[in-house]
Design an enzyme around this catalytic site. Structure first.
Site, PDB file in Angstrom:
ATOM      1  N   ASP A  92      33.435  38.160  37.974  1.00 47.55           N
ATOM      2  CA  ASP A  92      32.034  38.052  37.539  1.00 47.55           C
ATOM      3  C   ASP A  92      31.432  36.672  37.703  1.00 47.55           C
ATOM      4  O   ASP A  92      30.246  36.480  37.449  1.00 47.55           O
ATOM      5  CB  ASP A  92      31.928  38.445  36.061  1.00 47.55           C
ATOM      6  CG  ASP A  92      32.504  37.373  35.144  1.00 47.55           C
ATOM      7  OD1 ASP A  92      33.667  36.958  35.367  1.00 47.55           O
ATOM      8  OD2 ASP A  92      31.799  36.931  34.227  1.00 47.55           O
ATOM      9  N   ASP A  98      39.823  39.713  37.655  1.00 43.32           N
ATOM     10  CA  ASP A  98      39.492  38.666  36.708  1.00 43.32           C
ATOM     11  C   ASP A  98      39.586  39.242  35.295  1.00 43.32           C
ATOM     12  O   ASP A  98      39.544  40.469  35.108  1.00 43.32           O
ATOM     13  CB  ASP A  98      38.085  38.158  37.010  1.00 43.32           C
ATOM     14  CG  ASP A  98      37.629  37.089  36.048  1.00 43.32           C
ATOM     15  OD1 ASP A  98      38.431  36.206  35.704  1.00 43.32           O
ATOM     16  OD2 ASP A  98      36.457  37.131  35.628  1.00 43.32           O
ATOM     17  N   LEU A  99      39.687  38.379  34.291  1.00 46.96           N
ATOM     18  CA  LEU A  99      39.828  38.864  32.913  1.00 46.96           C
ATOM     19  C   LEU A  99      38.495  38.839  32.161  1.00 46.96           C
ATOM     20  O   LEU A  99      37.889  39.874  31.923  1.00 46.96           O
ATOM     21  CB  LEU A  99      40.879  38.020  32.185  1.00 46.96           C
ATOM     22  CG  LEU A  99      41.218  38.447  30.753  1.00 46.96           C
ATOM     23  CD1 LEU A  99      41.708  39.880  30.702  1.00 46.96           C
ATOM     24  CD2 LEU A  99      42.256  37.504  30.153  1.00 46.96           C
ATOM     25  N   ASP A 100      38.002  37.650  31.832  1.00 45.78           N
ATOM     26  CA  ASP A 100      36.770  37.535  31.051  1.00 45.78           C
ATOM     27  C   ASP A 100      35.567  37.948  31.888  1.00 45.78           C
ATOM     28  O   ASP A 100      35.339  37.436  32.985  1.00 45.78           O
ATOM     29  CB  ASP A 100      36.580  36.089  30.574  1.00 45.78           C
ATOM     30  CG  ASP A 100      37.676  35.665  29.624  1.00 45.78           C
ATOM     31  OD1 ASP A 100      37.575  35.969  28.435  1.00 45.78           O
ATOM     32  OD2 ASP A 100      38.657  35.039  30.094  1.00 45.78           O
TER      33      ASP A 100
END
Length: 249
Positions: free
Chosen positions: A202, A25-27
């Site tokens: 997250d 995932d990024l953010d």
């Protein structure tokens, strides 16, 4: 799994990088979460770790994000990776120039119009994506219940849609398109096949990815607190970077 503590039991193990494929995932995983989504950036140290991870895995590293693919590419900058954007709607299986991204149909225009009108009336931010439209209320946290309720109402009126409720954001997305499907598509492609998948994220939208990775013999890593089906957990973005450094030694 207990969401309140971190223990040696649920911290991820040190694994042989060469045998695994990584879906990130990024953010909130690679980039710290910020008040304005457009201000998100990839720390230079993390960019260096990803470059090393790509080299060690012969390219078996992909970013799987709720952001549009173009936005992911903007944040990654010169680091070009396989990407799934918009919760699995957009998919670039390879960085080869002759491998064009795939994309499914988007959210119906009348739904987009209703969400944008709601955003104006309630003082929150709307964000159009190829396969979703989001309401961000980080700057207006008192609007959380209103945003969640409105999204639930919309998806209750259309069986082709689903609601996603994350950290200070609620989205209308397409049903049947999710991060778990993206993991499965990547794992069926040559660069990722015959490896054990590791999904890291997250938020609640990463749970589909955790389940998919674990069903294929790999594991999920949840960043931060909150209920999860991931087998392992790391406290924060910095802790995940430390784990990457450890497995790359």
């Amino acid at each position: 799994m207990d969401s309140t503590t971190l223990s040696p039991r649920n911290l991820p193990p040190v694994i042989p990088v060469e045998r695994h494929a990584f879906f990130l995932d990024l953010d909130g995983t690679l980039a710290p979460i910020v008040d304005n989504p457009e201000d998100a950036c990839l720390p230079e140290a993390t960019r260096h770790l990803l470059t090393r991870l790509v080299a060690k895995t012969d390219g078996a590293v992909a970013v799987i994000s709720g952001r549009a693919m173009a936005d992911v590419d903007r944040i990654l900058g010169a680091l070009r990776l396989p990407v799934s954007g918009s919760h699995g709607l957009e998919l670039r299986l390879s960085t080869a120039e002759d491998h064009a991204p795939e994309q499914s149909a988007g959210i119906p225009t009348p739904v987009i119009d209703r969400v944008e009108e709601f955003a104006v009336l309630h003082g929150v931010t709307s964000e159009r994506k190829p396969g979703a439209i989001a309401l961000h209320y980080r700057k207006a946290p008192d609007q959380e219940d209103a945003c969640r309720g409105f999204v639930d109402t919309l998806v209750g009126e259309d069986s082709s849609l689903r609601g996603l409720h994350g950290k200070m954001v609620s989205e209308v997305a397409l049903k049947g398109v999710d991060k778990g499907g993206a993991v499965a598509r990547f794992m069926a492609s040559p660069a990722f096949a015959d490896r054990l998948p590791v999904m890291v994220g997250d938020d609640v939208t990463d749970e589909d990815g955790f389940r998919a990775a674990q069903a294929m013999g790999g594991f999920g890593i949840k960043i931060g607190q909150g209920p999860t089906e991931a087998q392992h957990r790391i406290e924060d973005v910095a802790g995940f970077a430390d784990w990457l450094e450890e497995i790359l030694r």
